[in-house]
Design a protein around this motif. Structure first.
Motif, PDB file in Angstrom:
ATOM      1  N   PHE A  26       0.935  -0.571  -0.019  1.00  0.00           N
ATOM      2  CA  PHE A  26       0.008  -0.100   0.314  1.00  0.00           C
ATOM      3  C   PHE A  26       0.608   1.074  -0.085  1.00  0.00           C
ATOM      4  O   PHE A  26       0.247   2.289  -0.629  1.00  0.00           O
ATOM      5  CB  PHE A  26      -1.124   0.148   1.220  1.00  0.00           C
ATOM      6  CG  PHE A  26      -2.005  -0.680   0.944  1.00  0.00           C
ATOM      7  CD1 PHE A  26      -2.856  -0.899  -0.247  1.00  0.00           C
ATOM      8  CD2 PHE A  26      -2.417  -1.709   2.601  1.00  0.00           C
ATOM      9  CE1 PHE A  26      -4.120  -1.420  -0.479  1.00  0.00           C
ATOM     10  CE2 PHE A  26      -3.508  -3.166   1.812  1.00  0.00           C
ATOM     11  CZ  PHE A  26      -3.926  -2.715   0.645  1.00  0.00           C
ATOM     12  N   LEU A  29       1.961   2.051  -3.677  1.00  0.00           N
ATOM     13  CA  LEU A  29       0.420   3.283  -4.368  1.00  0.00           C
ATOM     14  C   LEU A  29       0.826   3.778  -3.868  1.00  0.00           C
ATOM     15  O   LEU A  29       0.108   4.322  -4.709  1.00  0.00           O
ATOM     16  CB  LEU A  29      -0.561   1.393  -3.770  1.00  0.00           C
ATOM     17  CG  LEU A  29      -1.119   0.483  -4.499  1.00  0.00           C
ATOM     18  CD1 LEU A  29      -1.609  -0.149  -3.915  1.00  0.00           C
ATOM     19  CD2 LEU A  29      -1.010   0.440  -5.856  1.00  0.00           C
ATOM     20  N   GLN A  52       2.004  -4.614 -10.637  1.00  0.00           N
ATOM     21  CA  GLN A  52       1.773  -3.280  -9.784  1.00  0.00           C
ATOM     22  C   GLN A  52       0.519  -2.840 -11.149  1.00  0.00           C
ATOM     23  O   GLN A  52       0.467  -1.854 -10.898  1.00  0.00           O
ATOM     24  CB  GLN A  52       3.460  -2.533  -9.618  1.00  0.00           C
ATOM     25  CG  GLN A  52       3.747  -3.196  -8.266  1.00  0.00           C
ATOM     26  CD  GLN A  52       5.188  -2.781  -7.826  1.00  0.00           C
ATOM     27  OE1 GLN A  52       5.558  -2.320  -9.173  1.00  0.00           O
ATOM     28  NE2 GLN A  52       5.791  -2.910  -6.567  1.00  0.00           N
ATOM     29  N   TRP A  58      -2.452  -5.535  -8.088  1.00  0.00           N
ATOM     30  CA  TRP A  58      -1.655  -5.943  -7.325  1.00  0.00           C
ATOM     31  C   TRP A  58      -2.387  -4.738  -5.686  1.00  0.00           C
ATOM     32  O   TRP A  58      -2.156  -5.213  -4.782  1.00  0.00           O
ATOM     33  CB  TRP A  58      -0.305  -4.211  -7.521  1.00  0.00           C
ATOM     34  CG  TRP A  58       0.572  -4.275  -6.567  1.00  0.00           C
ATOM     35  CD1 TRP A  58       0.258  -2.774  -5.733  1.00  0.00           C
ATOM     36  CD2 TRP A  58       2.026  -4.774  -5.919  1.00  0.00           C
ATOM     37  NE1 TRP A  58       2.068  -2.865  -4.659  1.00  0.00           N
ATOM     38  CE2 TRP A  58       1.932  -4.814  -5.403  1.00  0.00           C
ATOM     39  CE3 TRP A  58       2.173  -6.793  -7.156  1.00  0.00           C
ATOM     40  CZ2 TRP A  58       3.654  -4.815  -4.378  1.00  0.00           C
ATOM     41  CZ3 TRP A  58       3.308  -7.026  -5.994  1.00  0.00           C
ATOM     42  CH2 TRP A  58       4.063  -5.847  -5.471  1.00  0.00           C
ATOM     43  N   PRO A  59      -3.255  -4.080  -5.554  1.00  0.00           N
ATOM     44  CA  PRO A  59      -4.292  -3.536  -4.446  1.00  0.00           C
ATOM     45  C   PRO A  59      -4.964  -4.806  -4.252  1.00  0.00           C
ATOM     46  O   PRO A  59      -5.266  -5.070  -3.248  1.00  0.00           O
ATOM     47  CB  PRO A  59      -5.132  -2.449  -5.421  1.00  0.00           C
ATOM     48  CG  PRO A  59      -4.277  -1.533  -6.193  1.00  0.00           C
ATOM     49  CD  PRO A  59      -3.342  -3.173  -7.023  1.00  0.00           C
TER      50      PRO A  59
END
Length: 130
Positions: A26, A29, A52, A58-59
């Protein structure tokens, strides 16, 4: 005492590993920079960058890591938390076996901790195999 070393310690350690992974993911991100980034092979960087750059995977993976980690650490539905992170652990192990062999010690740690917990929670998973 047996329960402490065969269930509690592996549960908390695995939870902490995935919590750190989630926080790092995170953080990436939000800032585009990793807090913790162990050495990765060139092919490993390509793989991680693809995850990513997907925009959604990715999230999602990091949300699963966070949910599973919090479940394990807080001991609230830990068998469910382990089931959530099991596919992620499988990918991590295969990643280190095939793309990034220097990370094999991490893969071994995940396999050992995960196996101890699967054995500890085997009664909760039994219905899946009936």
């Amino acid at each position: 005492m047996k329960n402490l070393f065969l269930v509690t310690v592996p549960r908390v350690l695995l939870g902490l590993i995935f919590l750190v992974s989630a926080v790092d993911g995170f953080w990436w991100l939000a800032t585009g920079v990793n807090l913790i980034h162990p050495p990765t092979s060139a092919r490993g960087v390509v793989f991680e960058t693809a995850l990513q750059d997907s925009g959604f995977l990715w999230p999602f993976v990091k949300a699963v890591n966070l949910t599973g980690a919090l479940s394990l650490i807080s001991n609230v539905a830990p068998a469910f938390g382990l089931a959530l992170i099991a596919p992620v652990m499988a990918v991590i192990v295969l990643f280190h076996l095939t793309i990034n062999p220097p990370g094999l010690p991490v893969a071994v740690i995940l396999v050992v901790l995960g196996s101890l917990l699967v054995w500890a929670y085997r009664d909760r998973y039994a219905a899946l195999f009936r």
